[in-house]
Design a protein around this motif. Structure first.
Motif, PDB file in Angstrom:
ATOM      1  N   UNK A  55       0.993  -1.201   0.021  1.00  0.00           N
ATOM      2  CA  UNK A  55       0.003   0.037  -0.137  1.00  0.00           C
ATOM      3  C   UNK A  55       0.996   1.313  -0.077  1.00  0.00           C
ATOM      4  N   UNK A  56       0.651   2.036  -0.862  1.00  0.00           N
ATOM      5  CA  UNK A  56       1.716   3.264  -1.041  1.00  0.00           C
ATOM      6  C   UNK A  56       0.625   4.549  -1.468  1.00  0.00           C
ATOM      7  N   UNK A  57       0.169   4.895  -0.328  1.00  0.00           N
ATOM      8  CA  UNK A  57      -0.631   6.427  -0.629  1.00  0.00           C
ATOM      9  C   UNK A  57       0.480   7.335  -0.485  1.00  0.00           C
ATOM     10  N   UNK A  58      -0.066   8.440  -1.061  1.00  0.00           N
ATOM     11  CA  UNK A  58       0.666   9.652  -1.028  1.00  0.00           C
ATOM     12  C   UNK A  58       0.132  10.807  -0.042  1.00  0.00           C
ATOM     13  N   UNK A  59      -1.218  10.515   0.109  1.00  0.00           N
ATOM     14  CA  UNK A  59      -1.896  11.392   1.086  1.00  0.00           C
ATOM     15  C   UNK A  59      -2.971  10.786   1.698  1.00  0.00           C
ATOM     16  N   UNK A  60      -3.439  11.203   2.811  1.00  0.00           N
ATOM     17  CA  UNK A  60      -4.627  10.469   3.544  1.00  0.00           C
ATOM     18  C   UNK A  60      -4.196  10.358   4.969  1.00  0.00           C
ATOM     19  N   UNK A  61      -5.291   9.751   5.893  1.00  0.00           N
ATOM     20  CA  UNK A  61      -4.879   9.547   7.214  1.00  0.00           C
ATOM     21  C   UNK A  61      -5.387   7.988   7.586  1.00  0.00           C
ATOM     22  N   UNK A  62      -4.500   7.308   8.273  1.00  0.00           N
ATOM     23  CA  UNK A  62      -4.918   5.827   8.336  1.00  0.00           C
ATOM     24  C   UNK A  62      -4.352   5.425   9.810  1.00  0.00           C
ATOM     25  N   UNK A  79       8.298   1.261   6.654  1.00  0.00           N
ATOM     26  CA  UNK A  79       7.479   1.356   5.190  1.00  0.00           C
ATOM     27  C   UNK A  79       6.746   3.003   5.560  1.00  0.00           C
ATOM     28  N   UNK A  80       6.479   3.273   6.797  1.00  0.00           N
ATOM     29  CA  UNK A  80       5.622   4.424   7.076  1.00  0.00           C
ATOM     30  C   UNK A  80       6.619   5.579   6.833  1.00  0.00           C
ATOM     31  N   UNK A  81       7.755   5.531   7.318  1.00  0.00           N
ATOM     32  CA  UNK A  81       9.053   6.489   7.331  1.00  0.00           C
ATOM     33  C   UNK A  81       9.021   6.604   5.712  1.00  0.00           C
ATOM     34  N   UNK A  82       9.254   5.627   4.835  1.00  0.00           N
ATOM     35  CA  UNK A  82       9.414   5.758   3.685  1.00  0.00           C
ATOM     36  C   UNK A  82       8.408   6.381   2.692  1.00  0.00           C
ATOM     37  N   UNK A  83       7.016   6.166   3.275  1.00  0.00           N
ATOM     38  CA  UNK A  83       5.997   6.783   2.366  1.00  0.00           C
ATOM     39  C   UNK A  83       5.955   8.466   2.900  1.00  0.00           C
ATOM     40  N   UNK A  84       6.060   8.705   4.199  1.00  0.00           N
ATOM     41  CA  UNK A  84       6.042   9.982   4.747  1.00  0.00           C
ATOM     42  C   UNK A  84       7.318  10.813   4.020  1.00  0.00           C
ATOM     43  N   UNK A  85       8.411  10.079   3.890  1.00  0.00           N
ATOM     44  CA  UNK A  85       9.593  10.884   3.201  1.00  0.00           C
ATOM     45  C   UNK A  85       9.442  11.199   1.778  1.00  0.00           C
ATOM     46  N   UNK A  86       8.635  10.552   1.128  1.00  0.00           N
ATOM     47  CA  UNK A  86       8.223  10.637  -0.393  1.00  0.00           C
ATOM     48  C   UNK A  86       7.235  11.551  -0.787  1.00  0.00           C
ATOM     49  N   UNK A  87       6.562  12.219   0.393  1.00  0.00           N
ATOM     50  CA  UNK A  87       5.407  13.128  -0.273  1.00  0.00           C
ATOM     51  C   UNK A  87       5.466  14.448   0.752  1.00  0.00           C
TER      52      UNK A  87
END
Length: 209
Positions: A55-62, A79-87
């Protein structure tokens, strides 16, 4: 069976933090129509979007209440840190796990550059909904260990869904144990966790990133 947070907790996270999806759930214990799960082949017809690790969301609250396996929690944190760093968009995760300072997964969440707030709830004074509620007379259990609630957000996420004291208070109330007192010895749990003397053991203020 994996226990779930109370329905009231989900309601607070939805209304105050904009949470719309669980990162770890199943058709038997999901709160909303869409969720991530470990078995997408069988769960997809019921709303599963697949594994959280795909799961690779760029925005949203989970919201994430993962299985309490240290390696899995570590991979989740990474995985969360990677997603947060990319957007640069508004992205937010609320993670609920047992307090375990010696565990790699807990430590990774605690040192995350995106950690905005860490709320620690006291053992014996909060609880969960039974994962096996479908075949249990009592559908709730009292937590025997402290629980950590981590708020990880991008700058835009923190602006859109700020971690407010009013929300934390609502969440604390929603987490309050719903297990009948006659089936739980609160005193023994308190004695087993000497730090847990109040509803909230410790709060760590938001970080500015």
């Amino acid at each position: 069976f994996q226990a779930a947070i109370h329905t009231e907790c989900f309601d607070v996270l939805r209304s105050e933090m904009g949470v719309t999806l669980e990162c770890f759930a199943s058709p038997l214990n999901c709160r909303w129509s869409l969720f991530c799960s470990a078995c997408p082949d069988t769960d997809a017809p019921f709303g599963s979007l697949g594994s959280f690790f795909s799961f690779r969301p760029q925005q949203g609250s989970f919201q994430a209440n993962p299985p309490f396996d240290d390696l899995l929690i570590l991979h989740m944190a990474q995985h969360m840190d990677s997603l947060l760093a990319r957007t640069d968009l508004a992205l937010s995760f609320v993670v609920v796990i047992p307090e375990a300072e010696s565990k790699k997964g807990w430590a990774a969440l605690h040192r995350s550059a995106f950690l905005r707030h860490h709320l620690l709830l006291a053992a014996g004074l909060h609880g969960y909904k039974e994962g096996a509620q479908h075949n249990r007379a009592n559908t709730h259990r009292t937590a025997h260990h402290n629980t950590s609630v981590f708020f990880l957000q991008t700058k835009a996420g923190a602006s859109r869904w700020p971690v407010m004291q009013s929300m934390l208070k609502q969440l604390e109330v929603a987490f309050a144990s719903q297990q009948p007192t006659s089936t739980y010895d609160e005193g023994s749990a308190q004695r087993g966790t000497p730090k847990a003397r109040g509803r909230i053991v410790r709060e760590e203020p938001s970080r500015k990133k």
